[in-house]
Design an enzyme around this catalytic site. Sequence first.
Site, PDB file in Angstrom:
ATOM      1  N   ASP A 248       0.838  -1.199   0.000  1.00 52.67           N
ATOM      2  CA  ASP A 248       0.000   0.000   0.000  1.00 52.67           C
ATOM      3  C   ASP A 248       0.878   1.256   0.000  1.00 52.67           C
ATOM      4  O   ASP A 248       2.061   1.206   0.359  1.00 52.67           O
ATOM      5  CB  ASP A 248      -0.887  -0.046   1.258  1.00 52.67           C
TER       6      ASP A 248
ATOM      7  N   ASP B 131     -10.638   2.304  -3.395  1.00 58.58           N
ATOM      8  CA  ASP B 131     -11.152   2.011  -2.055  1.00 58.58           C
ATOM      9  C   ASP B 131     -12.669   2.020  -2.054  1.00 58.58           C
ATOM     10  O   ASP B 131     -13.290   1.703  -1.047  1.00 58.58           O
ATOM     11  CB  ASP B 131     -10.635   3.046  -1.054  1.00 58.58           C
TER      12      ASP B 131
HETATM   13  C1  DGJ Z   1      -5.780   2.079   1.906  1.00 56.59           C
HETATM   14  C2  DGJ Z   1      -6.164   0.850   1.160  1.00 56.59           C
HETATM   15  O1  DGJ Z   1      -6.635   1.177  -0.102  1.00 56.59           O
HETATM   16  C3  DGJ Z   1      -7.173   0.047   1.965  1.00 56.59           C
HETATM   17  O2  DGJ Z   1      -7.618  -1.057   1.246  1.00 56.59           O
HETATM   18  C4  DGJ Z   1      -6.530  -0.357   3.263  1.00 56.59           C
HETATM   19  O3  DGJ Z   1      -5.494  -1.239   3.026  1.00 56.59           O
HETATM   20  C5  DGJ Z   1      -6.032   0.881   4.004  1.00 56.59           C
HETATM   21  N1  DGJ Z   1      -5.197   1.697   3.175  1.00 56.59           N
HETATM   22  C6  DGJ Z   1      -5.274   0.491   5.237  1.00 56.59           C
HETATM   23  O4  DGJ Z   1      -4.699   1.563   5.851  1.00 56.59           O
END
Ligand code: DGJ
Length: 729
Positions: A478, A548
């Site tokens: 990430d 997301d």
């Molecule tokens: C952003 C990601 O896109 C989410 O899926 C998740 O992993 C969060 N970060 C965790 O902080």
Amino acid sequence: MPIHYYEKSKSFKLDAKDTSYVIAIVDEEQFLGHVYFGEKIPDENVNYLMRLEEPPFIPSKNNRDRMSFLDSFPTEYSTGGLGDFRESCLQVMTKSGISACGIFYNSHKIYEGKPKLKGLPATFGGEKDCTTLEITCMDKNLNLEVVLIYTVFENLDVITRSVRVKNCSNEDIILTRVLSACVDFDRIDMDMITLHGSWARECHICRRSVNLGKQGISSARGESSHQVNPFLAVMDKSATEDSGEVYGFNFVYSGNFFAQAEGCQFDTTRVIMGINPFDFAWKLEPQEEFVAPEVVMVYSNSGIGKMSRTFHDLYRNHLIRGEYKDKKRPILINNWEATYFDFDTEKLLSIAREASKLGIEMLVMDDGWFGKRNSDNCSLGDWVVNEYKIKGGLKYLVDEVNKLGMKFGIWFEPEMISPDSDLYRAHQDWCIHIEGRVGTLCRSQYVLDLSRREVRDYVYESLRNILLSANIEYVKWDMNRQLSDVGNSILPPERQREIWHRYVLGVYELMDRLTTEFPHILLENCSGGGARLDPGMLYYSPQIWISDDTDAIERLKIQHGASYVYPVSAMGTHVSDCPNHIVGRITPFETRGLVALSGTFGYELDITKISQEDRNMIPKQIAMYNKYNDLIRGVHRIGNSFENPEFYCVKYVAKDKSEALVVYVQVLNRPNYHSRRIRLKGLRKNAFYRNEETNEVYSGSTLMNGGFLIKGLWGDFKCILLYFICEQN
Ligand code: DGJ
């Protein structure tokens, strides 16, 4: 040979599958000119297309008007400061303060295969697939060598480009811009498509006219960005999904980029793409080289759909690598939306137990398992398992998950550092920062300075230790903030602007080390969703979490836009809980499943808490994904969710046209208008197809011309899946 040099006309002809691209060496001075890009042509000499016999004549015939010539000549790679006032691809700063440059043909070589780009991701191909042309140009005044590199993919309508610049002088030269591609189209009557958005709203399609003046896109955020994807297409104004000429450009890079279509005074259009010149500078000492990342150019003579399918074929076969390249990805359950930071071993195991009973193949432990991280305000950089939460340790958890017959995956955010972390307390200067300024926080975190080797080594060792400590088979990488305050206390002043690009090279190096040492691990990229949905990342990870936003209806647009460029097999898609956490929308579980089918299927919810009715659907959804996974390749978009928000329809057809799958979502119902005819695409005209559910048989030609009647669906957010099998030719 797909690349020819014709001595008589002094021109190069690059022939991809149905595409030709022609470059010519013009006049005694050997200007390099762009002649043609489009449908395949057989002619050896089309140099007349450059209109060189018209005023303002070439300089050897009329040097009085050299400037007019330079300002209208269709150049192959633009340089500024000498009379071409359109957008320049190359600019320098010499010791004596000169920024202008001008390049002229010097030599060339043609060879089979495709070279690697040092330290950079790029598409690849063997000697049978690819032929490469390197044209070496010189600015004799600066003693600067500029090599334009073109590779033709013979079986695809693809030509890739990159540029290598070498300082052959005996003084330092600073490069202040080095773009990777330039195409001067001899027309302006075109539309342009780009993909825009925001966090949780990526890849929304924007179509507009190419007008006089400059219209472009860029990122100066240090990543590709949620706001705009490194993709641009220009096309006939009348081009549709299935007709018209379309030229797609995509940048194989994950940092700052710049792409533009410039409508010019003589009704020509200059398209350029490359590293964003904003805040860029790169010092070349004598004999040093700089390699600009690759641009992929796709030509389609049959609309946007064919352009997309070409990008998909190229990326699936010549960019994505590793064990999972062609393999079905494990169906995962991720605990992020299920628990956020509030979990422990028992909670994760309770999810895994239930998931394994239903056929889910992998548990992914998301953010919150390390340091003392119970919210997003601390511990990034402290990659030590929090044993208060992960009671019994990581190995115990992973072993227990494995005993259930499931794989285990883990989340990292390797590029970041929290001010509240042991790492920061020990190495405050390891983050990207400007001495004496209060650093700009984002999600309470700073960015680690991955341009520094010792920082990269620390990050890599931390990851490695965790990965070696248990049977981890998947990593979600990430990256949750953009770069700001770009500086460090290491590089000399004249190299400070290199940090942007050095950072990206550092990320690539880390990913390279990871995928080399752990080839069995499935790597999924993520940057707060789709801020790094780019081909650079696809080189290291076969899948990317594209947003997301897990709401099925929002996802229709996001996935539709992303599918313009990126293969469905590379898009992370999950079924999540309702009301959806981002938009509060309630949609049927079935629809959420069908929408997630267009990607690397998974779940992101607390499976121990959902209704029995929804739970019962999971094994069916899994069977559906397993059954259709291989088929979800050749995408044909039927409705356009941006133009007609009432319904969405996408169809996948096997390469040999023997099967077809249709996903239809009725977004909003309408009174007195319940059924809708959907005209299918990409089938065999003279073949017959059986609807697997009803056993009714239709000719391919009727399905494509008359259509299939989707009977009235009552309610919003309803969906249908149709599967057709070819019965007889
Ligand atoms: C952003 C990601 O896109 C989410 O899926 C998740 O992993 C969060 N970060 C965790 O902080």
